[in-house]
Motif scaffolding. Structure first.
Motif, PDB file in Angstrom:
ATOM      1  N   LYS A   1      -7.347  -1.800  -6.004  1.00 23.87           N
ATOM      2  CA  LYS A   1      -6.372  -1.027  -6.789  1.00 23.87           C
ATOM      3  C   LYS A   1      -5.401  -1.944  -7.543  1.00 23.87           C
ATOM      4  O   LYS A   1      -5.203  -1.782  -8.750  1.00 23.87           O
ATOM      5  CB  LYS A   1      -5.583  -0.083  -5.884  1.00 23.87           C
ATOM      6  CG  LYS A   1      -6.405   0.946  -5.141  1.00 23.87           C
ATOM      7  CD  LYS A   1      -5.535   1.911  -4.375  1.00 23.87           C
ATOM      8  CE  LYS A   1      -4.679   1.264  -3.298  1.00 23.87           C
ATOM      9  NZ  LYS A   1      -5.465   0.561  -2.268  1.00 23.87           N
TER      10      LYS A   1
ATOM     11  N   GLY B   1      -7.268   4.582  -2.958  1.00 26.59           N
ATOM     12  CA  GLY B   1      -8.345   3.914  -2.237  1.00 26.59           C
ATOM     13  C   GLY B   1      -7.775   3.118  -1.083  1.00 26.59           C
ATOM     14  O   GLY B   1      -6.563   2.870  -1.025  1.00 26.59           O
TER      15      GLY B   1
ATOM     16  N   ALA C   1      -9.520  -2.251  -1.697  1.00 27.69           N
ATOM     17  CA  ALA C   1     -10.498  -1.601  -2.568  1.00 27.69           C
ATOM     18  C   ALA C   1     -10.452  -2.135  -3.992  1.00 27.69           C
ATOM     19  O   ALA C   1     -11.397  -1.941  -4.767  1.00 27.69           O
ATOM     20  CB  ALA C   1     -10.274  -0.084  -2.581  1.00 27.69           C
TER      21      ALA C   1
ATOM     22  N   VAL D   1     -15.164   6.676   2.127  1.00 27.16           N
ATOM     23  CA  VAL D   1     -14.404   5.606   1.495  1.00 27.16           C
ATOM     24  C   VAL D   1     -13.366   5.018   2.451  1.00 27.16           C
ATOM     25  O   VAL D   1     -13.209   3.798   2.543  1.00 27.16           O
ATOM     26  CB  VAL D   1     -13.718   6.135   0.215  1.00 27.16           C
ATOM     27  CG1 VAL D   1     -12.656   5.161  -0.279  1.00 27.16           C
ATOM     28  CG2 VAL D   1     -14.762   6.391  -0.874  1.00 27.16           C
ATOM     29  N   TYR D   2     -12.668   5.877   3.183  1.00 31.50           N
ATOM     30  CA  TYR D   2     -11.599   5.410   4.066  1.00 31.50           C
ATOM     31  C   TYR D   2     -12.089   5.089   5.474  1.00 31.50           C
ATOM     32  O   TYR D   2     -11.306   4.603   6.300  1.00 31.50           O
ATOM     33  CB  TYR D   2     -10.484   6.445   4.133  1.00 31.50           C
ATOM     34  CG  TYR D   2      -9.606   6.459   2.897  1.00 31.50           C
ATOM     35  CD1 TYR D   2      -8.470   5.665   2.814  1.00 31.50           C
ATOM     36  CD2 TYR D   2      -9.932   7.242   1.803  1.00 31.50           C
ATOM     37  CE1 TYR D   2      -7.670   5.660   1.680  1.00 31.50           C
ATOM     38  CE2 TYR D   2      -9.138   7.251   0.656  1.00 31.50           C
ATOM     39  CZ  TYR D   2      -8.012   6.449   0.611  1.00 31.50           C
ATOM     40  OH  TYR D   2      -7.224   6.451  -0.531  1.00 31.50           O
TER      41      TYR D   2
ATOM     42  N   VAL E   1     -10.805   7.137  -7.484  1.00 30.86           N
ATOM     43  CA  VAL E   1     -10.927   6.624  -6.111  1.00 30.86           C
ATOM     44  C   VAL E   1     -11.696   5.314  -6.160  1.00 30.86           C
ATOM     45  O   VAL E   1     -12.851   5.281  -6.607  1.00 30.86           O
ATOM     46  CB  VAL E   1     -11.662   7.627  -5.211  1.00 30.86           C
ATOM     47  CG1 VAL E   1     -11.760   7.077  -3.784  1.00 30.86           C
ATOM     48  CG2 VAL E   1     -10.964   8.979  -5.214  1.00 30.86           C
ATOM     49  N   LEU E   2     -11.041   4.230  -5.719  1.00 25.81           N
ATOM     50  CA  LEU E   2     -11.703   2.932  -5.689  1.00 25.81           C
ATOM     51  C   LEU E   2     -12.294   2.676  -4.309  1.00 25.81           C
ATOM     52  O   LEU E   2     -11.685   3.014  -3.293  1.00 25.81           O
ATOM     53  CB  LEU E   2     -10.732   1.814  -6.050  1.00 25.81           C
ATOM     54  CG  LEU E   2     -10.595   1.530  -7.553  1.00 25.81           C
ATOM     55  CD1 LEU E   2      -9.739   2.591  -8.214  1.00 25.81           C
ATOM     56  CD2 LEU E   2     -10.034   0.144  -7.799  1.00 25.81           C
ATOM     57  N   HIS E   3     -13.475   2.072  -4.323  1.00 27.11           N
ATOM     58  CA  HIS E   3     -14.166   1.751  -3.076  1.00 27.11           C
ATOM     59  C   HIS E   3     -14.982   0.492  -3.292  1.00 27.11           C
ATOM     60  O   HIS E   3     -15.874   0.458  -4.146  1.00 27.11           O
ATOM     61  CB  HIS E   3     -15.089   2.903  -2.667  1.00 27.11           C
ATOM     62  CG  HIS E   3     -15.866   2.660  -1.413  1.00 27.11           C
ATOM     63  ND1 HIS E   3     -15.292   2.228  -0.240  1.00 27.11           N
ATOM     64  CD2 HIS E   3     -17.199   2.790  -1.155  1.00 27.11           C
ATOM     65  CE1 HIS E   3     -16.218   2.105   0.692  1.00 27.11           C
ATOM     66  NE2 HIS E   3     -17.386   2.430   0.164  1.00 27.11           N
TER      67      HIS E   3
END
Length: 280
Positions: free
Chosen positions: A65, A59, A63, A256-257, A232-234
């Motif tokens: 992580k 992420g 985000a 996300v990015y 995937v962290l968001h």
């Protein structure tokens, strides 16, 4: 220093953990919320780390992580929800008991005194002092040094090593600890191409041997090539969790990015390759 550490662990009664069954959940986050500096960093996280798998946390910066990593390690308490390690709430384990069940590689390895490399790696054996596995110390240290290609550094002061060499020695310490749950925070960040692959092959070897490996990565293509699952962290939430080929999609990653990306299969392996889209 290491003798003092060993005596601290030895002074407390501990039960040596059994080898986990394949697929057993070794770390579980349930409804985890964490606030830092008055801001909620994690919002209702549900996630499992299972024996025999590599789970990659990815992420963008900010985000959540590293916060999730600290929570899964039992080092950062949740404001709400529960973190379980080896089936029990993390808060119910003592520090010494946790050290037999999970090992943690932080982003930066800091050693305040000029210990030789072998002594730094041997520190990973401290939790086993006074148990029937103490006799494995020499073999565990030698095996960890060989796996990380750091055997040639054994007599050198840790402080005299380059950043990448320190990172590999720090990983060797974690491997020497021989726990069933390994948590590695950006273990490839300071490494060249060869040693990035080396570290992730070591992760694969540990997962194949039945350990659960949780690794924070920034390189999405590395995560795709080596992880069994990618989360995937968001914005403090898990936007997707599953096999890399299912999770690493153009649309999701672009959102996300906040950077247009393209994902295509590697011509030989078929693993997803993730690159920023450049129209010029």
């Amino acid at each position: 220093m290491s003798t003092i550490v060993r005596n601290l662990f030895r002074a407390r009664g501990r039960t040596v953990p059994a080898t986990p069954e394949p697929g057993a959940v070794l770390a579980r986050a349930t409804g985890v919320r964490v606030s830092r500096g008055g801001r909620e960093v994690l919002t209702g996280i549900d996630l499992d780390a299972r024996a025999g798998e590599i789970l990659a946390l990815v992420g963008p910066n900010g985000a959540g992580k590293s916060t999730l990593f600290g929570a899964l390690a039992g080092d950062l308490p949740a404001d709400r929800g529960t973190i379980r390690i080896a089936g029990r709430p993390a808060t119910e384990w003592t520090t010494a008991e946790l050290a037999l069940r999970r090992s943690v590689l932080p982003q930066t390895a800091v050693v305040s005194f000029p210990f030789p490399v072998e002594e730094v790696v041997r520190m990973g054996r401290a939790p086993w002092a006074g148990t029937d596995r103490e006799d494995d110390d020499d073999h565990a240290v030698a095996e960890a040094l060989a796996a990380t290609e750091t055997s040639e550094f054994t007599g050198r002061p840790f402080s005299a090593l380059s950043g990448g060499e320190r990172a590999r020695v720090a990983l060797a310490r974690v491997l020497a600890q021989r726990t069933s749950l390994l948590l590695l925070d950006e273990p490839t960040a300071a490494l060249d191409l060869r040693h990035q692959e080396l570290v992730l092959r070591v992760c694969r070897d540990r997962a194949s041997a039945g350990d659960a490996v949780v690794v924070v990565l920034h390189d999405l293509s590395l995560a795709a090539a080596h992880a069994d699952r990618v989360a995937v962290l968001h914005e403090g939430r898990i936007a997707a969790d599953g096999p890399p080929a299912e999770v690493l999609r153009d649309e999701l990653l672009t959102r996300v990015y906040r950077q247009p990306v393209e994902v295509f299969p590697h011509p030989r392996s078929g693993d997803p390759v993730v690159l920023p889209r450049r129209d010029s």
